[in-house]
Write a protein that holds these residues in place. Structure first.
Motif, short mmCIF file in Angstrom:
data_model
loop_
_atom_site.label_atom_id
_atom_site.label_comp_id
_atom_site.label_asym_id
_atom_site.label_seq_id
_atom_site.Cartn_x
_atom_site.Cartn_y
_atom_site.Cartn_z
N LEU A 1 121.86 -26.61 13.23
CA LEU A 1 122.34 -26.75 14.67
C LEU A 1 122.01 -27.84 15.46
N GLY A 2 121.12 -28.47 14.90
CA GLY A 2 120.82 -29.92 15.28
C GLY A 2 121.78 -31.02 15.13
N ARG A 3 122.67 -30.71 14.03
CA ARG A 3 123.64 -31.65 13.76
C ARG A 3 124.98 -31.38 14.60
N ALA A 4 124.91 -30.57 15.20
CA ALA A 4 126.22 -30.20 16.22
C ALA A 4 126.40 -31.35 17.24
N PRO A 5 127.66 -31.85 17.17
CA PRO A 5 127.70 -32.93 18.08
C PRO A 5 127.90 -32.53 19.64
N THR A 6 128.03 -31.42 20.01
CA THR A 6 128.14 -30.96 21.46
C THR A 6 127.36 -29.58 21.63
N ARG A 7 127.03 -29.33 22.89
CA ARG A 7 126.67 -28.11 23.19
C ARG A 7 127.51 -27.03 22.75
N GLU A 8 128.61 -26.98 23.03
CA GLU A 8 129.95 -26.13 22.73
C GLU A 8 129.99 -25.73 21.24
N ARG A 9 129.93 -26.89 20.36
CA ARG A 9 129.78 -26.79 18.85
C ARG A 9 128.51 -25.96 18.48
N ARG A 10 127.39 -26.33 18.95
CA ARG A 10 126.20 -25.82 18.73
C ARG A 10 126.46 -24.18 19.01
N GLU A 11 126.78 -23.88 20.10
CA GLU A 11 126.93 -22.40 20.29
C GLU A 11 127.91 -21.55 19.41
N VAL A 12 128.98 -22.29 18.92
CA VAL A 12 129.76 -21.77 17.89
C VAL A 12 129.18 -21.67 16.66
N TRP A 13 128.49 -22.83 16.10
CA TRP A 13 127.72 -22.47 14.93
C TRP A 13 126.74 -21.53 14.87
N ALA A 14 125.86 -21.46 16.18
CA ALA A 14 125.04 -20.46 16.22
C ALA A 14 125.48 -19.01 15.99
N GLU A 15 126.65 -18.77 16.51
CA GLU A 15 127.17 -17.25 16.21
C GLU A 15 127.59 -17.21 14.97
N ALA A 16 128.23 -18.19 14.42
CA ALA A 16 128.59 -18.03 13.00
C ALA A 16 127.38 -17.81 12.08
N LEU A 17 126.29 -18.42 12.22
CA LEU A 17 125.23 -18.40 11.53
C LEU A 17 124.64 -16.78 11.72
N GLU A 18 124.80 -16.55 12.82
CA GLU A 18 124.12 -15.10 12.98
C GLU A 18 125.05 -13.94 12.38
N GLY A 19 126.18 -14.29 12.22
CA GLY A 19 127.16 -13.41 11.70
C GLY A 19 128.16 -12.65 12.90
N TYR A 20 129.35 -12.34 12.59
CA TYR A 20 130.06 -11.86 13.79
C TYR A 20 129.98 -10.23 13.76
N ASP A 21 130.34 -9.77 14.98
CA ASP A 21 129.98 -8.39 15.12
C ASP A 21 131.67 -7.93 14.53
N GLU A 22 131.41 -6.60 14.36
CA GLU A 22 132.59 -5.73 13.39
C GLU A 22 134.05 -5.88 14.27
N ALA A 23 134.05 -5.99 15.67
CA ALA A 23 135.06 -5.98 16.38
C ALA A 23 135.87 -7.41 16.22
N ARG A 24 134.91 -8.42 16.26
CA ARG A 24 135.56 -9.79 16.00
C ARG A 24 136.07 -10.14 14.63
N LEU A 25 135.32 -9.39 13.51
CA LEU A 25 135.89 -9.36 12.34
C LEU A 25 137.28 -8.58 12.20
N GLU A 26 137.40 -7.60 12.81
CA GLU A 26 138.72 -6.78 12.79
C GLU A 26 139.87 -7.58 13.43
N LYS A 27 139.32 -8.23 14.39
CA LYS A 27 140.45 -8.97 15.02
C LYS A 27 140.78 -10.11 14.18
N ALA A 28 139.72 -10.65 13.45
CA ALA A 28 140.35 -11.73 12.58
C ALA A 28 141.07 -11.09 11.37
#
Length: 155
Positions: free
Chosen positions: A70-97
């Motif tokens: 996460l420290g390598r993320a170039p922006t706060r927004e990317r860091r948030e996206v990466w953090a969410e990915a590392l945590e794992g997505y909830d089933e609703a988001r995975l079903e949408k994908a």
């Protein structure tokens, strides 16, 4: 692979002797529409499914933890996206994908009823746009979704 469309358009312009865009204006529009569809709709879904399946496993055995990544993320927004990915997505988001992938395959099947290619009568940037997704579909067992979609399977 969000830059793939731009790279492919560059290659088309840099090497005009082997055109990647279709000949007619309408077919070029179709190719661009397919590229945009991949960039805006499919790429995120494929990425989310891959991250959910392999994200944490990719970190195991390395001397890199989530905080270092996460420290390598170039922006706060990317860091948030990466953090969410590392945590794992909830089933609703995975079903949408998964739904996005299914709808993409259905859209491709419908288009391929009229032609062997997605935009016109020849292989083009429209077809190339999907190539980065194919290994992910295979890895995530989505190719089983094409059993009843013979045109997409042949493509």
């Amino acid at each position: 692979y969000s830059e793939s469309s731009y790279i492919c358009e560059y290659l088309d312009e840099a090497f005009p002797e082997r055109p990647l865009m279709p000949e007619t204006a309408y077919e070029r529009w179709e190719a661009r529409a397919w590229q945009k569809y991949v960039d805006d709709y499919l790429a995120a879904a494929a990425s989310e499914l891959a991250w959910n399946a392999y994200g944490k496993a990719a970190l195991e055995g390395r001397n890199v933890g989530p905080d270092q990544i996460l420290g390598r993320a170039p922006t706060r927004e990317r860091r948030e996206v990466w953090a969410e990915a590392l945590e794992g997505y909830d089933e609703a988001r995975l079903e949408k994908a998964r739904t996005r992938v299914r709808l993409t395959i259905e859209k491709m099947e419908a288009e391929l009823q009229e032609s062997d290619w997605l935009a016109g009568e020849a292989f083009s940037l429209a077809d190339i746009a999907y190539i980065p997704s194919l290994p992910r579909f295979d890895e995530l067992c989505f190719l089983g979704m094409i059993d009843d979609r013979p045109r997409r399977a042949t493509w």
